[in-house]
Design an enzyme around this catalytic site. Structure first.
Site, PDB file in Angstrom:
ATOM      1  N   CYS A  41       0.827  -1.216   0.000  1.00 15.74           N
ATOM      2  CA  CYS A  41       0.000   0.000   0.000  1.00 15.74           C
ATOM      3  C   CYS A  41       0.857   1.261   0.000  1.00 15.74           C
ATOM      4  O   CYS A  41       0.672   2.167  -0.821  1.00 15.74           O
ATOM      5  CB  CYS A  41      -0.936  -0.026   1.190  1.00 15.74           C
ATOM      6  SG  CYS A  41      -2.013   1.395   1.301  1.00 15.74           S
ATOM      7  N   GLY A 173      -7.883  -5.322 -17.698  1.00 21.40           N
ATOM      8  CA  GLY A 173      -8.510  -5.397 -16.375  1.00 21.40           C
ATOM      9  C   GLY A 173      -9.229  -4.107 -16.014  1.00 21.40           C
ATOM     10  O   GLY A 173      -8.623  -3.045 -15.980  1.00 21.40           O
ATOM     11  N   GLY A 175     -10.727  -3.346 -13.086  1.00 23.00           N
ATOM     12  CA  GLY A 175     -10.886  -3.141 -11.644  1.00 23.00           C
ATOM     13  C   GLY A 175     -10.249  -1.816 -11.259  1.00 23.00           C
ATOM     14  O   GLY A 175      -9.811  -1.040 -12.123  1.00 23.00           O
ATOM     15  N   GLU A 196     -12.016  -5.249 -20.488  1.00 21.87           N
ATOM     16  CA  GLU A 196     -12.552  -5.949 -19.314  1.00 21.87           C
ATOM     17  C   GLU A 196     -13.332  -7.164 -19.830  1.00 21.87           C
ATOM     18  O   GLU A 196     -14.132  -7.042 -20.746  1.00 21.87           O
ATOM     19  CB  GLU A 196     -13.462  -4.993 -18.515  1.00 21.87           C
ATOM     20  CG  GLU A 196     -14.394  -5.648 -17.509  1.00 21.87           C
ATOM     21  CD  GLU A 196     -13.679  -6.495 -16.463  1.00 21.87           C
ATOM     22  OE1 GLU A 196     -12.709  -6.009 -15.858  1.00 21.87           O
ATOM     23  OE2 GLU A 196     -14.095  -7.661 -16.272  1.00 21.87           O
ATOM     24  N   ALA A 263      -3.540  -5.876 -15.257  1.00 22.33           N
ATOM     25  CA  ALA A 263      -4.104  -5.578 -13.928  1.00 22.33           C
ATOM     26  C   ALA A 263      -5.356  -6.428 -13.744  1.00 22.33           C
ATOM     27  O   ALA A 263      -6.475  -5.914 -13.663  1.00 22.33           O
ATOM     28  CB  ALA A 263      -4.429  -4.082 -13.823  1.00 22.33           C
ATOM     29  N   VAL A 264      -5.142  -7.744 -13.729  1.00 28.14           N
ATOM     30  CA  VAL A 264      -6.286  -8.665 -13.679  1.00 28.14           C
ATOM     31  C   VAL A 264      -6.518  -9.226 -12.272  1.00 28.14           C
ATOM     32  O   VAL A 264      -7.327 -10.129 -12.098  1.00 28.14           O
ATOM     33  CB  VAL A 264      -6.104  -9.836 -14.673  1.00 28.14           C
ATOM     34  CG1 VAL A 264      -6.139  -9.313 -16.102  1.00 28.14           C
ATOM     35  CG2 VAL A 264      -4.808 -10.599 -14.416  1.00 28.14           C
ATOM     36  N   HIS A 437     -24.636  23.342   3.470  1.00 25.97           N
ATOM     37  CA  HIS A 437     -24.899  23.780   2.104  1.00 25.97           C
ATOM     38  C   HIS A 437     -23.978  24.937   1.745  1.00 25.97           C
ATOM     39  O   HIS A 437     -23.811  25.849   2.557  1.00 25.97           O
ATOM     40  CB  HIS A 437     -26.349  24.231   1.965  1.00 25.97           C
ATOM     41  CG  HIS A 437     -26.632  24.819   0.619  1.00 25.97           C
ATOM     42  ND1 HIS A 437     -26.841  24.025  -0.488  1.00 25.97           N
ATOM     43  CD2 HIS A 437     -26.709  26.108   0.189  1.00 25.97           C
ATOM     44  CE1 HIS A 437     -27.038  24.815  -1.532  1.00 25.97           C
ATOM     45  NE2 HIS A 437     -26.968  26.082  -1.153  1.00 25.97           N
TER      46      HIS A 437
HETATM   47  C1  LIG Z   1      -1.469  -0.252  -7.571  1.00 26.81           C
HETATM   48  C2  LIG Z   1      -2.270  -0.562  -6.325  1.00 26.81           C
HETATM   49  C3  LIG Z   1      -3.086   0.418  -5.780  1.00 26.81           C
HETATM   50  C4  LIG Z   1      -3.813   0.158  -4.630  1.00 26.81           C
HETATM   51  N1  LIG Z   1      -4.614   1.148  -4.128  1.00 26.81           N
HETATM   52  C5  LIG Z   1      -5.358   0.894  -3.028  1.00 26.81           C
HETATM   53  C6  LIG Z   1      -6.176   1.894  -2.453  1.00 26.81           C
HETATM   54  O1  LIG Z   1      -6.217   3.033  -2.935  1.00 26.81           O
HETATM   55  N2  LIG Z   1      -6.905   1.598  -1.349  1.00 26.81           N
HETATM   56  C7  LIG Z   1      -6.878   0.351  -0.785  1.00 26.81           C
HETATM   57  O2  LIG Z   1      -7.588   0.125   0.193  1.00 26.81           O
HETATM   58  N3  LIG Z   1      -6.096  -0.613  -1.283  1.00 26.81           N
HETATM   59  C8  LIG Z   1      -5.337  -0.381  -2.385  1.00 26.81           C
HETATM   60  N4  LIG Z   1      -4.520  -1.358  -2.875  1.00 26.81           N
HETATM   61  C9  LIG Z   1      -4.479  -2.652  -2.161  1.00 26.81           C
HETATM   62  C10 LIG Z   1      -3.594  -2.577  -0.920  1.00 26.81           C
HETATM   63  O3  LIG Z   1      -2.308  -2.171  -1.322  1.00 26.81           O
HETATM   64  C11 LIG Z   1      -3.551  -3.912  -0.221  1.00 26.81           C
HETATM   65  O4  LIG Z   1      -4.846  -4.356   0.059  1.00 26.81           O
HETATM   66  C12 LIG Z   1      -2.762  -3.843   1.087  1.00 26.81           C
HETATM   67  O5  LIG Z   1      -1.436  -3.423   0.850  1.00 26.81           O
HETATM   68  C13 LIG Z   1      -2.753  -5.188   1.795  1.00 26.81           C
HETATM   69  O6  LIG Z   1      -2.047  -5.088   2.981  1.00 26.81           O
HETATM   70  P1  LIG Z   1      -1.376  -6.358   3.651  1.00 26.81           P
HETATM   71  O7  LIG Z   1      -0.884  -5.882   4.965  1.00 26.81           O
HETATM   72  O8  LIG Z   1      -2.297  -7.513   3.612  1.00 26.81           O
HETATM   73  O9  LIG Z   1      -0.153  -6.765   2.711  1.00 26.81           O
HETATM   74  P2  LIG Z   1       0.989  -5.992   1.908  1.00 26.81           P
HETATM   75  O10 LIG Z   1       0.776  -4.551   1.859  1.00 26.81           O
HETATM   76  O11 LIG Z   1       1.119  -6.743   0.627  1.00 26.81           O
HETATM   77  O12 LIG Z   1       2.283  -6.235   2.801  1.00 26.81           O
HETATM   78  C14 LIG Z   1       2.852  -7.492   2.995  1.00 26.81           C
HETATM   79  C15 LIG Z   1       4.283  -7.317   3.463  1.00 26.81           C
HETATM   80  O13 LIG Z   1       4.774  -8.577   3.890  1.00 26.81           O
HETATM   81  C16 LIG Z   1       6.125  -8.724   3.475  1.00 26.81           C
HETATM   82  N5  LIG Z   1       6.403 -10.164   3.388  1.00 26.81           N
HETATM   83  C17 LIG Z   1       5.848 -11.079   2.559  1.00 26.81           C
HETATM   84  N6  LIG Z   1       6.299 -12.317   2.837  1.00 26.81           N
HETATM   85  C18 LIG Z   1       7.171 -12.176   3.866  1.00 26.81           C
HETATM   86  C19 LIG Z   1       7.958 -13.091   4.620  1.00 26.81           C
HETATM   87  N7  LIG Z   1       7.874 -14.404   4.388  1.00 26.81           N
HETATM   88  N8  LIG Z   1       8.754 -12.607   5.595  1.00 26.81           N
HETATM   89  C20 LIG Z   1       8.791 -11.277   5.866  1.00 26.81           C
HETATM   90  N9  LIG Z   1       8.046 -10.371   5.196  1.00 26.81           N
HETATM   91  C21 LIG Z   1       7.247 -10.820   4.220  1.00 26.81           C
HETATM   92  C22 LIG Z   1       6.154  -8.036   2.123  1.00 26.81           C
HETATM   93  O14 LIG Z   1       7.473  -7.652   1.794  1.00 26.81           O
HETATM   94  C23 LIG Z   1       5.230  -6.843   2.358  1.00 26.81           C
HETATM   95  O15 LIG Z   1       5.935  -5.728   2.804  1.00 26.81           O
HETATM   96  C24 LIG Z   1      -3.740  -1.108  -4.013  1.00 26.81           C
HETATM   97  C25 LIG Z   1      -2.906  -2.095  -4.548  1.00 26.81           C
HETATM   98  C26 LIG Z   1      -2.165  -1.834  -5.686  1.00 26.81           C
HETATM   99  C27 LIG Z   1      -1.273  -2.899  -6.222  1.00 26.81           C
END
Ligand SMILES: Cc1cc2nc3c(=O)[nH]c(=O)nc-3n(C[C@H](O)[C@H](O)[C@H](O)COP(=O)(O)OP(=O)(O)OC[C@H]3O[C@@H](n4cnc5c(N)ncnc54)[C@H](O)[C@@H]3O)c2cc1C
Length: 461
Positions: A41, A173, A175, A196, A263-264, A437
């Protein structure tokens, strides 16, 4: 072996929320991160895309401002834009690292693997804890026929606008990610085609507002092709020849572009984690199975965020992190909340709760109230009167069931609708609330009034 009360694997939105809440509740916490603090994120997701959208929107507004006499010849320096985007990211990720430290969470850099039910290995050392929270997130889903590479981008590569804007871009995609990045490139000067597979963009949301967003994007020159799939491509002298086909099969056609953005969707990141050693089960799509307490099949092991289940949204991951940490601290917390979703295009799209279709299927007697932003004074003063707010309610009890909208600031307005759903508000409660308003938020009140055929600024038919 070093031991803790709680080990959190991953410091994305889910992981850092869990680690901080765990520490607030008195637990000794270790957070392990293989890459950058802040996860997808902050580093390559929400934050950098929103920064680029803001820059693209500012440029777009300057052009539209000619209508009220503002003449300018804007020139965008992509290198500077990239530096500013990176600065925003650094500030926020530095902030998270500071919060972890300030809360006395120990941060360990390295890749964590399970050795047993309550043990992990990082950089050759073993660490144990009473509870573990898996927050490893997700990664871009590959698409058959389009392996990622120099010409086929994932969302992370697409963020690097300073490396050049392709003349012709194909986005696969419809989305949130495809729509946002597609609009950024269109506004920065690319010819953009977006395809899409499903009959409408944002297939999981309300059809009517999604169609309005699609029309707004088409008006900007983005070619949106729904009900279409991409089969593969061939690189030739004049670009990438991409083969398209109707979703149901039929006549194939070719389009020529310079780059493709895939972006699928995203897939949960569990590879190499050794989940089997901990007895943690995954489902057929690779998500870790969890219950409402965020518990996995292994006692004391929780999973949250993108690795646990859709929707893949940061605020969902954050809340799940709080729930898991509270349960690890001996409380009894449940994830039983409304999750709004937002697309940060211009205009924005946002929704929360049940769509008309879902409410009908769930057995409600559905009633819908609509208020178009063309009737909003505030929208007109902002020069952007495109959009609609739609309120879904139960005709029998007047209970509010869902809200869907397209228009400026929709992502901000949806928070009020989410609170209303959480509070069990009726449509009348929304209508009785005095809204300032002129604001865009008034349109939500009027959409609620329209459901009762009592809106003031439109004729109630
Ligand atoms: C381009 C894009 C735009 C987005 N925009 C939005 C938005 O505007 N609003 C929204 O709500 N969501 C958005 N999202 C989705 C959002 O980024 C994710 O839902 C969110 O980051 C999920 O958080 P998380 O904590 O589950 O995992 P992540 O943010 O994926 O973090 C996981 C972390 O775990 C670490 N990791 C993985 N495996 C290991 C391991 N074995 N040991 C140690 N560390 C590890 C990784 O390095 C990573 O830093 C977007 C996603 C993308 C790709």
């Amino acid at each position: 072996m070093k031991t803790y009360d709680l080990i959190v694997i991953g410091t994305g939105p889910g992981g850092y929320h869990a680690a901080i809440r765990g520490a607030q509740l008195g637990l000794k916490v270790l957070a392990v991160e293989a890459a950058e603090v802040g996860g997808v994120c902050l580093n390559v997701g929400c934050i950098p895309t929103k920064a680029l959208l803001h820059a693209a929107e500012t440029l777009h507004h300057l052009k539209a401002a000619e209508g009220f006499g503002l003449k300018a010849k804007p020139e965008l320096d992509f290198k500077k834009l990239g530096t500013w985007r990176d600065g925003v990211v650094r500030k926020l990720t530095g902030g998270v690292a500071g919060l972890l430290k300030g809360n006395k969470v120990e941060l360990l850099r390295g890749f964590a693997r399970f050795k047993g039910p309550k043990e992990i290995e990082v950089n050759g050392e073993t660490y144990g804890a009473k509870s573990l929270i898996v927050a490893t997130g997700s990664e871009p889903m590959p698409l058959k026929g389009f392996p990622f590479g120099e010409d086929v981008w994932d969302s992370t590569r697409a963020l690097k606008v300073e490396e050049g804007i392709p003349k012709r871009l194909l986005v696969i995609g419809g989305g949130a990610v495809g729509l946002e990045l597609g609009q950024i490139y269109r506004r920065l000067g690319s010819e953009v085609t977006l395809i899409e597979y499903m009959p409408e963009i944002l297939p999981a949301g309300d059809r009517e507002t999604a169609a309005l967003l699609r029309k707004a994007l088409e008006k900007e020159g983005i070619r949106v092709r729904t009900g279409t799939k991409a089969l593969g491509y061939e690189k030739k002298g004049d670009g990438l020849h991409v083969l398209l086909e109707p979703a149901q099969g039929g006549k194939q056609e070719e389009i020529v572009v310079d780059k493709v953005l895939v972006a699928v969707g995203r897939k949960p990141r569990t590879e190499g984690l050794g989940l089997e050693k901990a007895g943690v089960k995954v489902d057929e799509r690779g998500f870790i199975q969890v219950n409402a307490r965020m518990e996995t099949s292994a006692p004391g092991v929780y999973a949250i965020g993108d690795v646990a289940r859709p929707p893949l949204l940061a605020h969902k991951a954050m809340k799940e992190g709080l729930v898991a940490a509270e349960n690890a601290a001996g409380k009894n917390a449940l994830f039983d909340c409304q999750v709004p979703s937002v697309v940060y295009t211009g205009p924005e799209w946002a929704g929360v709760g049940l769509t008309e279709e879902e409410a009908g299927k769930a057995g409600y007697k559905v009633k819908v109230g609509r208020f178009p932003l063309s009737a909003s004074g505030r929208a007109l003063t902002l020069g952007s009167a495109e959009g609609l707010i739609k309120v879904v309610g139960d005709a029998e009890t007047d209970l509010l069931l869902g809200v869907f909208m397209v228009g400026p600031q929709a992502g901000e307005l949806i928070a009020e609708a989410t609170l209303a759903l959480e509070m069990g508000a009726t449509v009348t409660d929304l209508a009785l609330t005095v809204h300032p308003h002129p604001t865009l938020s008034e349109s939500l009140m009027e959409a609620a009034e329209a459901l009762h055929k009592q809106a003031i600024h439109i004729l109630n038919r």
